[in-house]
Design a protein around this motif. Structure first.
Motif, PDB file in Angstrom:
ATOM      1  N   THR A 173     -15.847  58.609  51.615  1.00 29.89           N
ATOM      2  CA  THR A 173     -15.874  57.646  52.706  1.00 29.89           C
ATOM      3  C   THR A 173     -15.590  58.324  54.044  1.00 29.89           C
ATOM      4  O   THR A 173     -16.247  58.034  55.045  1.00 29.89           O
ATOM      5  CB  THR A 173     -14.843  56.533  52.454  1.00 29.89           C
ATOM      6  N   ALA A 174     -14.635  59.232  54.059  1.00 26.04           N
ATOM      7  CA  ALA A 174     -14.332  59.949  55.303  1.00 26.04           C
ATOM      8  C   ALA A 174     -15.500  60.829  55.734  1.00 26.04           C
ATOM      9  O   ALA A 174     -15.825  60.904  56.921  1.00 26.04           O
ATOM     10  CB  ALA A 174     -13.076  60.791  55.116  1.00 26.04           C
ATOM     11  N   LEU A 175     -16.139  61.494  54.780  1.00 24.86           N
ATOM     12  CA  LEU A 175     -17.297  62.323  55.128  1.00 24.86           C
ATOM     13  C   LEU A 175     -18.453  61.487  55.637  1.00 24.86           C
ATOM     14  O   LEU A 175     -19.166  61.889  56.562  1.00 24.86           O
ATOM     15  CB  LEU A 175     -17.737  63.147  53.915  1.00 24.86           C
ATOM     16  N   GLN A 176     -18.676  60.327  55.042  1.00 24.47           N
ATOM     17  CA  GLN A 176     -19.779  59.486  55.474  1.00 24.47           C
ATOM     18  C   GLN A 176     -19.503  58.814  56.814  1.00 24.47           C
ATOM     19  O   GLN A 176     -20.436  58.378  57.485  1.00 24.47           O
ATOM     20  CB  GLN A 176     -20.096  58.446  54.409  1.00 24.47           C
ATOM     21  N   GLU A 189     -24.014  65.272  49.697  1.00 24.00           N
ATOM     22  CA  GLU A 189     -25.396  65.716  49.883  1.00 24.00           C
ATOM     23  C   GLU A 189     -26.331  64.827  49.067  1.00 24.00           C
ATOM     24  O   GLU A 189     -25.979  64.358  47.995  1.00 24.00           O
ATOM     25  CB  GLU A 189     -25.552  67.177  49.424  1.00 24.00           C
ATOM     26  N   HIS A 190     -27.540  64.623  49.572  1.00 21.02           N
ATOM     27  CA  HIS A 190     -28.515  63.804  48.856  1.00 21.02           C
ATOM     28  C   HIS A 190     -29.203  64.628  47.770  1.00 21.02           C
ATOM     29  O   HIS A 190     -29.628  65.752  48.010  1.00 21.02           O
ATOM     30  CB  HIS A 190     -29.552  63.255  49.835  1.00 21.02           C
ATOM     31  N   PHE A 230     -10.060  58.193  42.794  1.00 21.95           N
ATOM     32  CA  PHE A 230      -9.565  57.565  44.023  1.00 21.95           C
ATOM     33  C   PHE A 230      -9.653  58.536  45.191  1.00 21.95           C
ATOM     34  O   PHE A 230     -10.088  58.169  46.293  1.00 21.95           O
ATOM     35  CB  PHE A 230      -8.129  57.086  43.821  1.00 21.95           C
ATOM     36  N   ALA A 231      -9.273  59.784  44.955  1.00 17.81           N
ATOM     37  CA  ALA A 231      -9.368  60.792  46.012  1.00 17.81           C
ATOM     38  C   ALA A 231     -10.826  61.034  46.397  1.00 17.81           C
ATOM     39  O   ALA A 231     -11.151  61.179  47.589  1.00 17.81           O
ATOM     40  CB  ALA A 231      -8.716  62.094  45.544  1.00 17.81           C
ATOM     41  N   ILE A 232     -11.709  61.068  45.413  1.00 14.72           N
ATOM     42  CA  ILE A 232     -13.133  61.262  45.708  1.00 14.72           C
ATOM     43  C   ILE A 232     -13.652  60.113  46.560  1.00 14.72           C
ATOM     44  O   ILE A 232     -14.388  60.329  47.527  1.00 14.72           O
ATOM     45  CB  ILE A 232     -13.946  61.406  44.403  1.00 14.72           C
ATOM     46  N   LEU A 233     -13.276  58.873  46.234  1.00 16.44           N
ATOM     47  CA  LEU A 233     -13.695  57.723  47.027  1.00 16.44           C
ATOM     48  C   LEU A 233     -13.233  57.841  48.476  1.00 16.44           C
ATOM     49  O   LEU A 233     -14.003  57.607  49.413  1.00 16.44           O
ATOM     50  CB  LEU A 233     -13.119  56.440  46.430  1.00 16.44           C
ATOM     51  N   ILE A 234     -11.988  58.203  48.664  1.00 16.32           N
ATOM     52  CA  ILE A 234     -11.437  58.316  50.016  1.00 16.32           C
ATOM     53  C   ILE A 234     -12.146  59.416  50.790  1.00 16.32           C
ATOM     54  O   ILE A 234     -12.539  59.233  51.955  1.00 16.32           O
ATOM     55  CB  ILE A 234      -9.916  58.589  49.964  1.00 16.32           C
ATOM     56  N   PHE A 235     -12.336  60.575  50.184  1.00 12.51           N
ATOM     57  CA  PHE A 235     -12.933  61.703  50.896  1.00 12.51           C
ATOM     58  C   PHE A 235     -14.428  61.501  51.150  1.00 12.51           C
ATOM     59  O   PHE A 235     -14.931  61.905  52.199  1.00 12.51           O
ATOM     60  CB  PHE A 235     -12.684  63.007  50.143  1.00 12.51           C
ATOM     61  N   ILE A 247     -15.859  73.700  57.007  1.00 12.15           N
ATOM     62  CA  ILE A 247     -15.366  72.988  58.175  1.00 12.15           C
ATOM     63  C   ILE A 247     -15.372  71.475  57.964  1.00 12.15           C
ATOM     64  O   ILE A 247     -14.473  70.785  58.425  1.00 12.15           O
ATOM     65  CB  ILE A 247     -16.190  73.381  59.417  1.00 12.15           C
ATOM     66  N   SER A 248     -16.336  70.937  57.259  1.00 11.98           N
ATOM     67  CA  SER A 248     -16.445  69.484  57.091  1.00 11.98           C
ATOM     68  C   SER A 248     -15.195  68.853  56.483  1.00 11.98           C
ATOM     69  O   SER A 248     -14.735  67.836  56.985  1.00 11.98           O
ATOM     70  CB  SER A 248     -17.668  69.141  56.250  1.00 11.98           C
ATOM     71  N   PRO A 249     -14.613  69.397  55.417  1.00 11.89           N
ATOM     72  CA  PRO A 249     -13.394  68.774  54.891  1.00 11.89           C
ATOM     73  C   PRO A 249     -12.235  68.815  55.871  1.00 11.89           C
ATOM     74  O   PRO A 249     -11.394  67.928  55.862  1.00 11.89           O
ATOM     75  CB  PRO A 249     -13.068  69.590  53.645  1.00 11.89           C
ATOM     76  N   CYS A 250     -12.202  69.812  56.753  1.00 11.08           N
ATOM     77  CA  CYS A 250     -11.119  69.872  57.725  1.00 11.08           C
ATOM     78  C   CYS A 250     -11.197  68.703  58.692  1.00 11.08           C
ATOM     79  O   CYS A 250     -10.190  68.232  59.195  1.00 11.08           O
ATOM     80  CB  CYS A 250     -11.154  71.191  58.483  1.00 11.08           C
ATOM     81  N   ARG A 251     -12.396  68.209  58.953  1.00  8.78           N
ATOM     82  CA  ARG A 251     -12.555  67.065  59.843  1.00  8.78           C
ATOM     83  C   ARG A 251     -12.077  65.783  59.187  1.00  8.78           C
ATOM     84  O   ARG A 251     -11.794  64.801  59.876  1.00  8.78           O
ATOM     85  CB  ARG A 251     -14.010  66.939  60.256  1.00  8.78           C
ATOM     86  N   ILE A 252     -12.005  65.760  57.871  1.00  3.25           N
ATOM     87  CA  ILE A 252     -11.505  64.582  57.176  1.00  3.25           C
ATOM     88  C   ILE A 252     -10.075  64.304  57.608  1.00  3.25           C
ATOM     89  O   ILE A 252      -9.676  63.165  57.802  1.00  3.25           O
ATOM     90  CB  ILE A 252     -11.568  64.779  55.642  1.00  3.25           C
ATOM     91  N   TRP A 253      -9.288  65.343  57.767  1.00  5.06           N
ATOM     92  CA  TRP A 253      -7.867  65.193  58.046  1.00  5.06           C
ATOM     93  C   TRP A 253      -7.595  64.784  59.483  1.00  5.06           C
ATOM     94  O   TRP A 253      -6.497  64.404  59.815  1.00  5.06           O
ATOM     95  CB  TRP A 253      -7.126  66.480  57.725  1.00  5.06           C
ATOM     96  N   ARG A 254      -8.604  64.879  60.340  1.00  2.00           N
ATOM     97  CA  ARG A 254      -8.396  64.542  61.739  1.00  2.00           C
ATOM     98  C   ARG A 254      -7.976  63.091  61.891  1.00  2.00           C
ATOM     99  O   ARG A 254      -7.087  62.770  62.666  1.00  2.00           O
ATOM    100  CB  ARG A 254      -9.668  64.814  62.534  1.00  2.00           C
TER     101      ARG A 254
END
Length: 147
Positions: A108-111, A28-29, A101-106, A134-141
Protein backbone atom coordinates in the motif's frame (compact mmCIF):
# COMPACT_ATOMS: atom_id res chain seq x y z
CA UNK A 1 11.77 -11.73 29.70
CA UNK A 2 14.80 -12.25 27.45
CA UNK A 3 12.92 -14.86 25.40
CA UNK A 4 10.05 -12.44 24.91
CA UNK A 5 12.39 -9.72 23.70
CA UNK A 6 14.12 -12.16 21.36
CA UNK A 7 10.76 -13.33 20.02
CA UNK A 8 9.44 -9.82 19.39
CA UNK A 9 12.72 -8.54 17.94
CA UNK A 10 13.19 -11.49 15.61
CA UNK A 11 9.59 -11.47 14.40
CA UNK A 12 9.74 -7.72 13.75
CA UNK A 13 13.04 -8.01 11.90
CA UNK A 14 11.84 -10.91 9.75
CA UNK A 15 8.47 -9.34 8.91
CA UNK A 16 9.93 -5.93 8.07
CA UNK A 17 12.86 -7.13 5.97
CA UNK A 18 11.04 -9.94 4.15
CA UNK A 19 7.86 -7.85 3.90
CA UNK A 20 9.69 -4.99 2.18
CA UNK A 21 11.47 -7.35 -0.22
CA UNK A 22 8.30 -9.21 -1.18
CA UNK A 23 6.26 -6.01 -1.47
CA UNK A 24 8.79 -4.46 -3.86
CA UNK A 25 8.69 -7.61 -5.99
CA UNK A 26 4.89 -7.85 -5.95
CA UNK A 27 4.51 -4.15 -6.80
CA UNK A 28 5.84 -4.81 -10.32
CA UNK A 29 3.30 -5.89 -12.92
CA UNK A 30 3.52 -9.52 -14.09
CA UNK A 31 1.10 -12.20 -15.30
CA UNK A 32 -0.83 -13.75 -12.41
CA UNK A 33 -0.13 -10.84 -10.07
CA UNK A 34 -3.59 -11.05 -8.47
CA UNK A 35 -3.24 -14.75 -7.72
CA UNK A 36 0.22 -14.28 -6.21
CA UNK A 37 -1.03 -11.44 -4.01
CA UNK A 38 -3.97 -13.55 -2.86
CA UNK A 39 -1.66 -16.46 -1.96
CA UNK A 40 0.73 -14.13 -0.11
CA UNK A 41 -2.06 -12.61 1.95
CA UNK A 42 -3.93 -15.87 2.67
CA UNK A 43 -1.98 -16.81 5.86
CA UNK A 44 -3.35 -13.65 7.47
CA UNK A 45 -6.86 -15.15 7.39
CA UNK A 46 -5.89 -18.30 9.30
CA UNK A 47 -6.55 -18.23 13.02
CA UNK A 48 -3.34 -18.35 15.11
CA UNK A 49 -4.37 -21.58 16.85
CA UNK A 50 -4.98 -23.32 13.55
CA UNK A 51 -1.69 -22.01 12.15
CA UNK A 52 0.25 -23.23 15.20
CA UNK A 53 -1.33 -26.70 15.03
CA UNK A 54 -0.73 -26.91 11.30
CA UNK A 55 2.94 -26.04 11.70
CA UNK A 56 3.33 -28.41 14.65
CA UNK A 57 1.52 -31.44 13.23
CA UNK A 58 1.89 -31.17 9.46
CA UNK A 59 5.16 -29.36 8.86
CA UNK A 60 7.44 -29.74 11.89
CA UNK A 61 6.46 -33.19 13.14
CA UNK A 62 9.71 -35.20 13.39
CA UNK A 63 8.01 -38.43 12.30
CA UNK A 64 5.48 -37.53 9.63
CA UNK A 65 5.99 -33.82 8.95
CA UNK A 66 6.95 -32.19 5.67
CA UNK A 67 10.32 -30.97 6.97
CA UNK A 68 11.12 -34.50 8.20
CA UNK A 69 10.26 -35.88 4.76
CA UNK A 70 12.55 -33.34 3.08
CA UNK A 71 15.35 -34.17 5.53
CA UNK A 72 14.98 -37.90 4.81
CA UNK A 73 14.89 -37.17 1.08
CA UNK A 74 18.37 -35.63 1.36
CA UNK A 75 19.66 -38.38 3.67
CA UNK A 76 19.63 -36.30 6.87
CA UNK A 77 18.03 -37.14 10.17
CA UNK A 78 14.79 -35.26 10.90
CA UNK A 79 14.83 -32.52 13.52
CA UNK A 80 12.41 -32.41 16.41
CA UNK A 81 11.83 -28.68 15.98
CA UNK A 82 9.80 -27.89 19.09
CA UNK A 83 12.06 -29.95 21.35
CA UNK A 84 15.47 -29.00 19.92
CA UNK A 85 14.78 -25.44 18.67
CA UNK A 86 11.68 -24.21 20.52
CA UNK A 87 12.27 -20.43 20.28
CA UNK A 88 13.25 -20.61 16.63
CA UNK A 89 10.14 -22.68 15.88
CA UNK A 90 7.84 -20.19 17.56
CA UNK A 91 9.58 -17.27 15.80
CA UNK A 92 9.09 -19.00 12.45
CA UNK A 93 5.38 -19.66 13.05
CA UNK A 94 4.64 -16.15 14.35
CA UNK A 95 6.61 -14.46 11.57
CA UNK A 96 4.73 -16.54 8.98
CA UNK A 97 1.46 -15.49 10.59
CA UNK A 98 2.25 -11.74 10.55
CA UNK A 99 4.19 -11.47 7.28
CA UNK A 100 1.05 -10.93 5.15
CA UNK A 101 0.09 -7.91 7.25
CA UNK A 102 3.50 -6.36 6.66
CA UNK A 103 3.25 -7.10 2.94
CA UNK A 104 -0.17 -5.39 2.82
CA UNK A 105 1.16 -2.29 4.56
CA UNK A 106 4.29 -2.02 2.42
CA UNK A 107 2.52 -2.69 -0.90
CA UNK A 108 0.00 0.00 0.00
CA UNK A 109 2.82 2.41 0.80
CA UNK A 110 4.58 1.63 -2.47
CA UNK A 111 1.40 2.09 -4.47
CA UNK A 112 0.75 5.43 -2.80
CA UNK A 113 4.05 6.79 -4.14
CA UNK A 114 3.73 9.28 -6.98
CA UNK A 115 4.00 7.73 -10.41
CA UNK A 116 6.06 10.76 -11.45
CA UNK A 117 8.80 9.83 -8.99
CA UNK A 118 9.05 6.35 -10.45
CA UNK A 119 9.05 7.68 -14.01
CA UNK A 120 11.66 10.31 -13.16
CA UNK A 121 13.92 7.60 -11.79
CA UNK A 122 13.61 5.67 -15.04
CA UNK A 123 14.20 8.76 -17.20
CA UNK A 124 17.28 9.68 -15.18
CA UNK A 125 18.68 6.27 -16.04
CA UNK A 126 18.66 4.93 -12.52
CA UNK A 127 19.52 1.25 -12.56
CA UNK A 128 16.79 -1.17 -11.57
CA UNK A 129 18.77 -2.35 -8.55
CA UNK A 130 19.21 1.19 -7.30
CA UNK A 131 15.47 1.84 -7.60
CA UNK A 132 14.91 -1.38 -5.68
CA UNK A 133 17.11 -0.10 -2.85
CA UNK A 134 15.69 3.42 -2.74
CA UNK A 135 11.95 2.71 -3.08
CA UNK A 136 11.57 0.94 0.30
CA UNK A 137 13.37 3.82 1.99
CA UNK A 138 10.60 6.13 0.79
CA UNK A 139 8.07 3.94 2.56
CA UNK A 140 9.42 5.08 5.91
CA UNK A 141 9.10 8.76 5.05
CA UNK A 142 5.37 8.78 5.88
CA UNK A 143 5.33 6.81 9.15
CA UNK A 144 8.45 8.57 10.43
CA UNK A 145 6.51 11.86 10.47
CA UNK A 146 4.11 10.41 13.02
CA UNK A 147 6.83 9.84 15.60
Amino acid sequence: MLNTLLLVGAVLAITVVVGVLISVLVDEHFPGQGIVRMLLISPFFIMPTVAALTWKNLLMNPVSGFFAWVARLFGMTPVNWFADWPLFSVILVVAWEWLPFAILIFVTALQSMDREQKEAAQVDGRARGRSFAISPCRIWRGPSRWW
